[in-house]
Structure formats: structure tokens, C-alpha cells
Motif scaffolding. Structure first.
Motif, PDB file in Angstrom:
ATOM      1  N   GLU A  23       0.717  -1.183  -0.049  1.00 32.93           N
ATOM      2  CA  GLU A  23      -0.203   0.001  -0.079  1.00 32.93           C
ATOM      3  C   GLU A  23       0.747   1.341   0.005  1.00 32.93           C
ATOM      4  OE1 GLU A  23      -2.906  -0.687  -0.486  1.00 32.93           O
ATOM      5  OE2 GLU A  23      -3.417  -2.503   0.235  1.00 32.93           O
ATOM      6  N   ARG A  24       0.216   2.635  -0.335  1.00 29.62           N
ATOM      7  CA  ARG A  24       1.050   3.503  -0.405  1.00 29.62           C
ATOM      8  C   ARG A  24       1.689   4.156   1.135  1.00 29.62           C
ATOM      9  NH1 ARG A  24      -3.360   7.297  -2.265  1.00 29.62           N
ATOM     10  NH2 ARG A  24      -2.230   8.714  -1.232  1.00 29.62           N
ATOM     11  N   ASP A  25       1.123   3.354   2.048  1.00 32.56           N
ATOM     12  CA  ASP A  25       1.827   3.779   3.354  1.00 32.56           C
ATOM     13  C   ASP A  25       2.850   2.602   3.751  1.00 32.56           C
ATOM     14  OD1 ASP A  25       0.282   1.551   3.865  1.00 32.56           O
ATOM     15  OD2 ASP A  25      -0.761   2.708   5.768  1.00 32.56           O
ATOM     16  N   GLY A  26       2.979   1.824   2.858  1.00 31.46           N
ATOM     17  CA  GLY A  26       4.237   0.638   3.083  1.00 31.46           C
ATOM     18  C   GLY A  26       3.707  -0.641   3.822  1.00 31.46           C
ATOM     19  N   SER A  27       2.385  -0.441   4.159  1.00 27.81           N
ATOM     20  CA  SER A  27       1.742  -1.666   4.679  1.00 27.81           C
ATOM     21  C   SER A  27       1.685  -2.624   3.589  1.00 27.81           C
ATOM     22  CB  SER A  27       0.419  -1.434   5.322  1.00 27.81           C
ATOM     23  OG  SER A  27      -0.378  -0.893   4.528  1.00 27.81           O
ATOM     24  N   VAL A  28       1.500  -3.867   3.965  1.00 31.65           N
ATOM     25  CA  VAL A  28       1.222  -5.199   2.973  1.00 31.65           C
ATOM     26  C   VAL A  28      -0.139  -5.599   3.277  1.00 31.65           C
ATOM     27  CG1 VAL A  28       2.240  -7.095   1.992  1.00 31.65           C
ATOM     28  CG2 VAL A  28       3.754  -5.508   3.057  1.00 31.65           C
ATOM     29  N   SER A  29      -0.802  -5.800   1.890  1.00 29.31           N
ATOM     30  CA  SER A  29      -1.957  -6.631   2.160  1.00 29.31           C
ATOM     31  C   SER A  29      -2.114  -7.633   1.176  1.00 29.31           C
ATOM     32  CB  SER A  29      -3.257  -5.670   2.120  1.00 29.31           C
ATOM     33  OG  SER A  29      -3.151  -5.069   0.599  1.00 29.31           O
ATOM     34  N   LEU A 152      -9.386   8.539   0.368  1.00 31.80           N
ATOM     35  CA  LEU A 152      -9.764   7.025   0.171  1.00 31.80           C
ATOM     36  C   LEU A 152      -8.314   6.311   0.826  1.00 31.80           C
ATOM     37  CD1 LEU A 152     -10.763   6.624  -3.258  1.00 31.80           C
ATOM     38  CD2 LEU A 152     -11.776   5.993  -1.288  1.00 31.80           C
ATOM     39  N   GLN A 153      -7.711   6.902   1.818  1.00 32.21           N
ATOM     40  CA  GLN A 153      -6.621   6.487   2.593  1.00 32.21           C
ATOM     41  C   GLN A 153      -5.285   6.164   1.373  1.00 32.21           C
ATOM     42  OE1 GLN A 153      -8.132   3.329   4.939  1.00 32.21           O
ATOM     43  NE2 GLN A 153      -8.603   4.637   6.547  1.00 32.21           N
ATOM     44  N   ASN A 154      -5.245   4.878   1.347  1.00 36.99           N
ATOM     45  CA  ASN A 154      -4.043   4.265   0.444  1.00 36.99           C
ATOM     46  C   ASN A 154      -4.303   3.985  -1.107  1.00 36.99           C
ATOM     47  OD1 ASN A 154      -2.047   4.643   2.629  1.00 36.99           O
ATOM     48  ND2 ASN A 154      -2.970   2.751   3.514  1.00 36.99           N
ATOM     49  N   ARG A 155      -5.777   4.240  -1.490  1.00 37.57           N
ATOM     50  CA  ARG A 155      -6.041   4.185  -2.914  1.00 37.57           C
ATOM     51  C   ARG A 155      -6.150   5.488  -3.501  1.00 37.57           C
ATOM     52  NH1 ARG A 155      -4.858  -1.028  -3.787  1.00 37.57           N
ATOM     53  NH2 ARG A 155      -5.838  -2.256  -2.018  1.00 37.57           N
ATOM     54  N   TRP A 156      -5.789   5.293  -4.739  1.00 32.92           N
ATOM     55  CA  TRP A 156      -6.033   6.649  -5.583  1.00 32.92           C
ATOM     56  C   TRP A 156      -7.369   6.522  -6.156  1.00 32.92           C
ATOM     57  CZ3 TRP A 156      -2.322   9.603  -5.034  1.00 32.92           C
ATOM     58  CH2 TRP A 156      -1.068   9.180  -4.843  1.00 32.92           C
ATOM     59  N   ALA A 157      -8.032   5.316  -6.281  1.00 35.47           N
ATOM     60  CA  ALA A 157      -9.574   5.610  -6.670  1.00 35.47           C
ATOM     61  C   ALA A 157      -9.982   4.125  -6.310  1.00 35.47           C
ATOM     62  CB  ALA A 157      -9.764   5.702  -8.271  1.00 35.47           C
ATOM     63  N   SER A 158     -11.390   4.185  -6.525  1.00 39.64           N
ATOM     64  CA  SER A 158     -11.986   2.737  -6.168  1.00 39.64           C
ATOM     65  C   SER A 158     -13.438   2.834  -6.933  1.00 39.64           C
ATOM     66  CB  SER A 158     -12.212   2.194  -4.673  1.00 39.64           C
ATOM     67  OG  SER A 158     -13.027   3.147  -3.910  1.00 39.64           O
ATOM     68  N   CYS A 159     -13.954   1.440  -6.711  1.00 40.65           N
ATOM     69  CA  CYS A 159     -15.417   1.559  -7.531  1.00 40.65           C
ATOM     70  C   CYS A 159     -15.896   0.422  -6.439  1.00 40.65           C
ATOM     71  CB  CYS A 159     -15.510   0.894  -9.015  1.00 40.65           C
ATOM     72  SG  CYS A 159     -14.722  -0.586  -9.417  1.00 40.65           S
ATOM     73  N   THR A 160     -17.276   0.538  -6.246  1.00 45.47           N
ATOM     74  CA  THR A 160     -18.120  -0.043  -5.510  1.00 45.47           C
ATOM     75  C   THR A 160     -18.935  -1.247  -6.034  1.00 45.47           C
ATOM     76  OG1 THR A 160     -19.926   1.397  -5.349  1.00 45.47           O
ATOM     77  CG2 THR A 160     -18.183   1.695  -3.972  1.00 45.47           C
ATOM     78  N   PRO A 161     -19.775  -2.244  -5.589  1.00 42.69           N
ATOM     79  CA  PRO A 161     -20.144  -3.198  -6.317  1.00 42.69           C
ATOM     80  C   PRO A 161     -21.554  -2.596  -7.007  1.00 42.69           C
ATOM     81  CG  PRO A 161     -19.638  -4.194  -4.061  1.00 42.69           C
ATOM     82  CD  PRO A 161     -19.247  -2.604  -4.171  1.00 42.69           C
ATOM     83  N   ASN A 162     -22.017  -1.474  -6.421  1.00 39.43           N
ATOM     84  CA  ASN A 162     -23.342  -0.694  -7.277  1.00 39.43           C
ATOM     85  C   ASN A 162     -22.595   0.311  -8.109  1.00 39.43           C
ATOM     86  OD1 ASN A 162     -22.122   0.991  -5.231  1.00 39.43           O
ATOM     87  ND2 ASN A 162     -24.234   1.430  -4.372  1.00 39.43           N
ATOM     88  N   ALA A 163     -21.372   0.248  -8.389  1.00 42.06           N
ATOM     89  CA  ALA A 163     -21.007   0.944  -9.708  1.00 42.06           C
ATOM     90  C   ALA A 163     -20.830   2.365  -9.435  1.00 42.06           C
ATOM     91  CB  ALA A 163     -21.967   0.869 -10.940  1.00 42.06           C
TER      92      ALA A 163
END
Length: 226
Positions: A23-29, A152-163
């Protein structure tokens, strides 16, 4: 879950494949199929141990570009890929102004300067994103229900199940071609909710040089902060 001294956040879902992210903060997922047992997850992570350490080393190198910004006259701030300096002047208080390639704040607003920058970035993205999204949705045949700008914390963008398609306000710091890439990336996720070969093939059809935008984000992402 800890592997070789690295704390890894496990996210289970209905996906069929496994992916590991720095992730952008250096954490691993790690995003894994919900059918995997804990032992199977451990085996998977151990098999990818070299890859994890390699990507962490790359993250540390890239984050040498991180910038500690202070809200003082002369400090530079990113906007659409370029740095512009902040100047305190007798402008109307309560608002960040951008004119003649300079950011302006009233001196009394210094304590809330960060909030005013965030507000500025959100406003600019809300103005630009609908037009950019519209230019690609026809090509892709996807139509998001809503476009939102948020934290969005460590994401530049995201999409949800309801589009719904969400964008980090920090995207306003990126060059316009990188912003176009982020938009296309999320719209293609409405077709392929993964990073499969089919996903990247679809991105490539729209933006054949998308790897240049990815590289810009990797190189400059750490500096896109307040």
C-alpha cells in the motif's frame, strides 16, 4: 498475519486468484479467495516471500521522494502535475486562490491552510472528473451510478459493487494524462473487477501507453501529499 517479521493484512473475498499489494503507506495486504484455509494462506505468502521483500525495497526507494510541506510563503504544492508556490497576501479569508501560477491565502488562514488545500483539490476534481468520465464511458460501455471525490487512505480510486466510482482528492495533484489513466482504470473495473490479463488488455485498448502513467505514479506518488 505475520510472515518473516512482516505484518500482512489478509482480505478474503469471492475472487478466484490471490494478489499481494504494497500500500502507499508501506503496509502489506493480501487479497485471497475466501475458500483458502489459514495454512494455505501461510504457504501462499511464504512462496511469495521474495516478491514481497523486493516490492517493499522498491517502495522504500520510491518514498525517498516524499516531501514534508509546511504552510509558509514559498512552499510549493502540486496541482495537475506541476509545483506552484504558496504566497500569503491580503486576499479574502476562508478560501485558497490560484492565479498567475501561484496559490494565495490570507495570513489569518494559515492555521487551516491544509483544510483549504483539500477543499480546493476536491472542488477542482469535481469540476474535471465528470467530463473525463463521460469521454471514456461511451468507449467502454459502462455508466457509473455516481462519481465521488473523497479521502481514500491508500487508494487513488475505487469502485463499489453498485457501480459508484470514488476518487481520492489527491488525484488533483497528478498530471492530466495520469488523471485520465486513473479514470480509465476504475471504469474498466466495472467490466473486470480484478487485475487479470483481460483487465489490462481493456486498459491497453483505451490507453496504449498506460505504463507511462503508472510509472509517474510510482515515482511521484509519495510526493502527492499535504
Amino acid at each position: 498475519m505475520e510472515i518473516s517479521g512482516i505484518d500482512i493484512k489478509i482480505i478474503k473475498s469471492k475472487r478466484k486468484t490471490s494478489s499481494i499489494y504494497i500500500e502507499r503507506d508501506g503496509s502489506v495486504s493480501a487479497r485471497v479467495p475466501e475458500t483458502l484455509s489459514d495454512n494455505e494462506i501461510v504457504d501462499l505468502l511464504k512462496a511469495k516471500e521474495y516478491q514481497i521483500f523486493k516490492h517493499l525495497a522498491e517502495w522504500q526507494e520510491l518514498n525517498e521522494n516524499a516531501v514534508e510541506r509546511e504552510y509558509v510563503s514559498g512552499q510549493s504544492f502540486l496541482y495537475l502535475g506541476r509545483n506552484y508556490r504558496l504566497k500569503y497576501d491580503e486576499v479574502e479569508s476562508g478560501k485558497l486562490y490560484f492565479k498567475r501560477n501561484t496559490f494565495y491565502l490570507n495570513p489569518t488562514d494559515q492555521p487551516k491552510a491544509k483544510d483549504l488545500f483539500v477543499k480546493f483539490y476536491k472542488q477542482k476534481l469535481n469540476q474535471k472528473l465528470p467530463k473525463i468520465v463521460k469521454s471514456y464511458q461511451e468507449q467502454l460501455g459502462v455508466y457509473p451510478n455516481a462519481i465521488k471525490v473523497m479521502e481514500l487512505q491508500n487508494r487513488w480510486a475505487s469502485c463499489t459493487p453498485n457501480a459508484n466510482v470514488n476518487f481520492h482528492w489527491k488525484c488533483a495533484m497528478a498530471p492530466i494524462d495520469v488523471l485520465h489513466y486513473i479514470v480509465v482504470h476504475e471504469l474498466v473495473h466495472l467490466i473486470h473487477p480484478n487485475h487479470s490479463k483481460a483487465f489490462w488488455n481493456e486498459v491497453d485498448k483505451i490507453l496504449p501507453k498506460y505504463d507511462e502513467q503508472i510509472y509517474w505514479l510510482k515515482l511521484n506518488g509519495a510526493g502527492m501529499d499535504l
